[in-house]
Design an enzyme around this catalytic site. Sequence first.
Site, PDB file in Angstrom:
ATOM      1  N   GLN A  30      60.423 -13.332-108.135  1.00 48.60           N
ATOM      2  CA  GLN A  30      60.332 -13.567-109.578  1.00 48.60           C
ATOM      3  C   GLN A  30      61.161 -14.761-110.032  1.00 48.60           C
ATOM      4  O   GLN A  30      60.999 -15.232-111.157  1.00 48.60           O
ATOM      5  CB  GLN A  30      60.784 -12.323-110.358  1.00 48.60           C
TER       6      GLN A  30
ATOM      7  N   HIS B  25      57.253  -5.949-105.495  1.00 52.55           N
ATOM      8  CA  HIS B  25      57.300  -7.408-105.691  1.00 52.55           C
ATOM      9  C   HIS B  25      57.484  -8.153-104.364  1.00 52.55           C
ATOM     10  O   HIS B  25      56.958  -9.253-104.186  1.00 52.55           O
ATOM     11  CB  HIS B  25      58.466  -7.799-106.607  1.00 52.55           C
TER      12      HIS B  25
ATOM     13  N   GLY C  15      65.411  -4.668-113.652  1.00 53.88           N
ATOM     14  CA  GLY C  15      65.323  -5.024-112.236  1.00 53.88           C
ATOM     15  C   GLY C  15      64.703  -6.395-112.077  1.00 53.88           C
ATOM     16  O   GLY C  15      64.020  -6.895-112.984  1.00 53.88           O
TER      17      GLY C  15
ATOM     18  N   CYS D 184      57.266  -5.670-116.965  1.00 53.47           N
ATOM     19  CA  CYS D 184      57.774  -6.570-115.934  1.00 53.47           C
ATOM     20  C   CYS D 184      58.146  -7.897-116.583  1.00 53.47           C
ATOM     21  O   CYS D 184      57.397  -8.416-117.409  1.00 53.47           O
ATOM     22  CB  CYS D 184      56.692  -6.785-114.875  1.00 53.47           C
ATOM     23  N   LEU D 185      59.293  -8.435-116.199  1.00 50.09           N
ATOM     24  CA  LEU D 185      59.743  -9.706-116.785  1.00 50.09           C
ATOM     25  C   LEU D 185      58.772 -10.848-116.475  1.00 50.09           C
ATOM     26  O   LEU D 185      58.739 -11.836-117.201  1.00 50.09           O
ATOM     27  CB  LEU D 185      61.150 -10.061-116.278  1.00 50.09           C
TER      28      LEU D 185
ATOM     29  N   HIS E 150      59.034  -0.424-107.984  1.00 55.35           N
ATOM     30  CA  HIS E 150      58.519  -1.618-108.673  1.00 55.35           C
ATOM     31  C   HIS E 150      59.050  -2.893-108.018  1.00 55.35           C
ATOM     32  O   HIS E 150      58.287  -3.821-107.728  1.00 55.35           O
ATOM     33  CB  HIS E 150      58.922  -1.543-110.153  1.00 55.35           C
ATOM     34  N   GLU E 151      60.360  -2.933-107.749  1.00 51.91           N
ATOM     35  CA  GLU E 151      60.955  -4.166-107.202  1.00 51.91           C
ATOM     36  C   GLU E 151      60.556  -4.381-105.737  1.00 51.91           C
ATOM     37  O   GLU E 151      60.313  -5.511-105.320  1.00 51.91           O
ATOM     38  CB  GLU E 151      62.483  -4.132-107.345  1.00 51.91           C
TER      39      GLU E 151
HETATM   40 ZN    ZN Z   1      58.420  -6.716-112.090  1.00 48.04          ZN
END
Ligand code: ZN
Length: 156
Positions: free
Chosen positions: A52, A135, A47, A89-90, A131-132
């Site tokens: 991000q 963000h 995701g 997380c990226l 999670h997204e």
């Molecule tokens: Zn993340």
Amino acid sequence: MALRNIMNYQTDDILRKKARVVEKVDGRILTLLEDMAETMYDANGAGLAAPQVGVLRRVIVIDDGTGLIKLINPVIVKAIGEQQEIEGCLSIPGIYGLVKRSEKVIVRALNEHGQSVELEGSGLLAQAFCHEIDHLNGILFIDKIIPGTIINQKQE
Ligand code: ZN
């Protein structure tokens, strides 16, 4: 389509800011969605949220292994149950930990045609939705790691 740079939590304050609602699903938003999907797949993520890649808009992409989902202005309208799973997380490379999420959520959003849609997700997909969407509100999973469960891969 183009790869975008992924922001890092240690250097990019934008990850802590609240993203703005998308008023109109135009060409810029569609390009953003395509670029985000390409960037997510390139980084082997499940995701990605627009902040991000440095864009403060309420846009997310998810692929939990069952296909690509692109959502605009997503909102959780119903949350049921509870699960605890390891997250990463990226934007936070090398760090993982257990996070408590809803077991099942219903999300309302716009699709890329600007139509209102409702999606249901459980398990990994519910985890990804939560999670997204976090963000988009400047919330990172490290804020929610259950104490004592943090794994720092760089130190192992
Ligand atoms: Zn993340």
